[in-house]
Design a protein around this motif. Structure first.
Motif, mmCIF file in Angstrom:
data_model
loop_
_atom_site.group_PDB
_atom_site.id
_atom_site.type_symbol
_atom_site.label_atom_id
_atom_site.label_comp_id
_atom_site.label_asym_id
_atom_site.label_seq_id
_atom_site.Cartn_x
_atom_site.Cartn_y
_atom_site.Cartn_z
ATOM 1 N N UNK A 87 1.134 -1.517 -0.330
ATOM 2 C CA UNK A 87 0.409 -0.017 -0.112
ATOM 3 C C UNK A 87 1.193 1.436 0.382
ATOM 4 N N UNK A 88 2.727 1.322 0.206
ATOM 5 C CA UNK A 88 2.940 2.314 0.640
ATOM 6 C C UNK A 88 4.010 2.025 -1.064
ATOM 7 N N UNK A 89 3.835 3.082 -1.631
ATOM 8 C CA UNK A 89 4.537 3.271 -3.017
ATOM 9 C C UNK A 89 5.824 3.213 -2.683
ATOM 10 N N UNK A 90 7.292 2.549 -2.868
ATOM 11 C CA UNK A 90 8.293 2.582 -3.014
ATOM 12 C C UNK A 90 9.178 3.049 -4.287
ATOM 13 N N UNK A 91 8.053 3.481 -5.374
ATOM 14 C CA UNK A 91 8.793 3.294 -6.785
ATOM 15 C C UNK A 91 8.293 4.959 -6.929
ATOM 16 N N UNK A 92 9.705 4.913 -7.485
ATOM 17 C CA UNK A 92 9.419 6.990 -8.344
ATOM 18 C C UNK A 92 8.282 6.899 -8.881
ATOM 19 N N UNK A 93 7.281 7.311 -9.105
ATOM 20 C CA UNK A 93 6.454 8.053 -9.931
ATOM 21 C C UNK A 93 6.613 8.355 -11.704
ATOM 22 N N UNK A 94 8.254 9.146 -11.886
ATOM 23 C CA UNK A 94 7.894 9.304 -13.091
ATOM 24 C C UNK A 94 8.944 8.151 -13.663
ATOM 25 N N UNK A 95 9.888 7.556 -12.773
ATOM 26 C CA UNK A 95 11.141 7.516 -13.655
ATOM 27 C C UNK A 95 11.180 5.205 -12.999
ATOM 28 N N UNK A 96 9.892 5.308 -12.287
ATOM 29 C CA UNK A 96 9.600 4.056 -12.372
ATOM 30 C C UNK A 96 10.102 3.153 -11.108
ATOM 31 N N UNK A 97 11.375 3.659 -11.122
ATOM 32 C CA UNK A 97 13.003 2.718 -9.830
ATOM 33 C C UNK A 97 12.508 2.605 -8.264
ATOM 34 N N UNK A 98 12.691 1.786 -7.773
ATOM 35 C CA UNK A 98 12.767 1.364 -6.405
ATOM 36 C C UNK A 98 13.928 2.506 -6.018
ATOM 37 N N UNK A 99 13.329 3.331 -4.207
ATOM 38 C CA UNK A 99 13.876 4.142 -3.471
ATOM 39 C C UNK A 99 14.205 3.785 -1.974
ATOM 40 N N UNK A 100 15.831 3.255 -2.889
ATOM 41 C CA UNK A 100 16.288 2.520 -1.817
ATOM 42 C C UNK A 100 16.023 3.611 -0.142
ATOM 43 N N UNK A 101 16.813 4.483 -0.157
ATOM 44 C CA UNK A 101 17.246 5.992 0.128
ATOM 45 C C UNK A 101 18.241 6.601 0.219
ATOM 46 N N UNK A 102 18.816 7.069 1.607
ATOM 47 C CA UNK A 102 20.385 7.531 1.405
ATOM 48 C C UNK A 102 21.068 7.039 2.228
ATOM 49 N N UNK A 103 21.927 7.361 2.167
ATOM 50 C CA UNK A 103 23.241 6.930 2.719
ATOM 51 C C UNK A 103 24.170 8.161 3.172
ATOM 52 N N UNK A 104 24.579 8.388 4.615
ATOM 53 C CA UNK A 104 25.401 9.939 4.486
ATOM 54 C C UNK A 104 26.887 9.404 5.370
ATOM 55 N N UNK A 105 28.046 10.014 4.233
ATOM 56 C CA UNK A 105 29.292 9.067 4.612
ATOM 57 C C UNK A 105 30.023 10.247 5.797
ATOM 58 N N UNK A 106 30.989 10.269 6.229
ATOM 59 C CA UNK A 106 32.101 10.866 6.849
ATOM 60 C C UNK A 106 32.805 11.353 6.378
ATOM 61 N N UNK A 107 33.908 12.185 5.553
ATOM 62 C CA UNK A 107 35.511 11.439 4.984
ATOM 63 C C UNK A 107 36.328 11.785 5.881
ATOM 64 N N UNK A 108 35.758 12.477 7.357
ATOM 65 C CA UNK A 108 37.094 12.651 8.261
ATOM 66 C C UNK A 108 37.194 11.725 8.858
ATOM 67 N N UNK A 109 35.739 11.267 9.035
ATOM 68 C CA UNK A 109 36.316 9.652 9.893
ATOM 69 C C UNK A 109 36.594 8.789 8.900
ATOM 70 N N UNK A 110 36.336 8.074 7.405
ATOM 71 C CA UNK A 110 36.843 7.507 6.935
ATOM 72 C C UNK A 110 38.488 7.202 6.675
ATOM 73 N N UNK A 111 39.033 8.723 6.529
ATOM 74 C CA UNK A 111 40.397 9.575 6.837
ATOM 75 C C UNK A 111 40.403 8.175 7.956
ATOM 76 N N UNK A 112 40.302 8.616 9.259
ATOM 77 C CA UNK A 112 40.475 8.115 10.811
ATOM 78 C C UNK A 112 40.657 6.825 11.079
ATOM 79 N N UNK A 113 39.506 6.000 9.900
ATOM 80 C CA UNK A 113 38.964 4.928 10.240
ATOM 81 C C UNK A 113 40.728 3.799 9.505
ATOM 82 N N UNK A 114 40.018 4.601 7.981
ATOM 83 C CA UNK A 114 41.667 3.903 7.474
ATOM 84 C C UNK A 114 42.474 4.011 7.722
#
Length: 165
Positions: A87-114
């Motif tokens: 009943x929830x539309x998980x698909x973009x109405x124009x492209x028909x693509x499945x909208x999975x979501x968003x990712x936010x990455x801290x480059x600062x943390x990635x540098x330290x962790x690497x």
């Protein structure tokens, strides 16, 4: 497939992070046998900005390495069946693509962790992307068994791409 990547970090990366992130996202989609074209948004930012986001959405007032904002509430992780009938539309109405979501990455943390883990920054960005993708597929790591399963999937994808520690 739509992969939107924004770069707002202060530090510049000396590799093609867009190609890397796209390659990992596509590999995760194939690994999970996602039957749809998908849309994923990725923001690479700094510790200050990710801390603000972490505070706003998780009420945790400190920076973190990656945040995942899934658009889908899976009944069972990685199970794409039934999404079209939902009943929830998980698909973009124009492209028909499945909208999975968003990712936010801290480059600062990635540098330290690497540096802490003794591997390349490319490997760390790839790992954080894969980790977040499995969250977008409904996986979590609250229990040890969940953590082990999720880590195995992440490692399998990175190994397939020859992105090693």
């Amino acid at each position: 497939m739509t992969i939107n990547i924004e770069y707002e970090a202060n530090k510049k990366l000396n590799f093609d992070y867009e190609a890397l992130v796209e390659k990992v996202i596509v590999a995760c989609l194939y690994y999970e046998a996602c039957p749809y074209e998908a849309e994923v948004n990725v923001l690479l930012t700094n510790d200050t900005e990710i801390q603000l986001i972490n505070k706003e959405y998780r009420d945790i007032d400190k920076p973190t390495d990656v945040l995942s904002f899934p658009s889908i509430e899976f009944d069972r992780e990685g199970d794409f069946s039934g999404l079209e009938e939902s009943t929830v539309s998980y698909f973009h109405p124009e492209t028909g693509e499945l909208i999975l979501g968003d990712i936010v990455i801290s480059v600062d943390r990635a540098i330290v962790q690497a540096e802490e883990y003794g591997h390349s920054l490319e490997r760390e960005i790839a790992f954080l992307t894969a980790h977040s993708m499995f969250h977008l597929f409904g996986y979590d790591h609250m229990e040890d068994s969940e953590r082990i399963r999720m880590e195995e999937k992440q490692n399998n994808v990175l190994n397939q791409l020859h992105i090693l520690r």
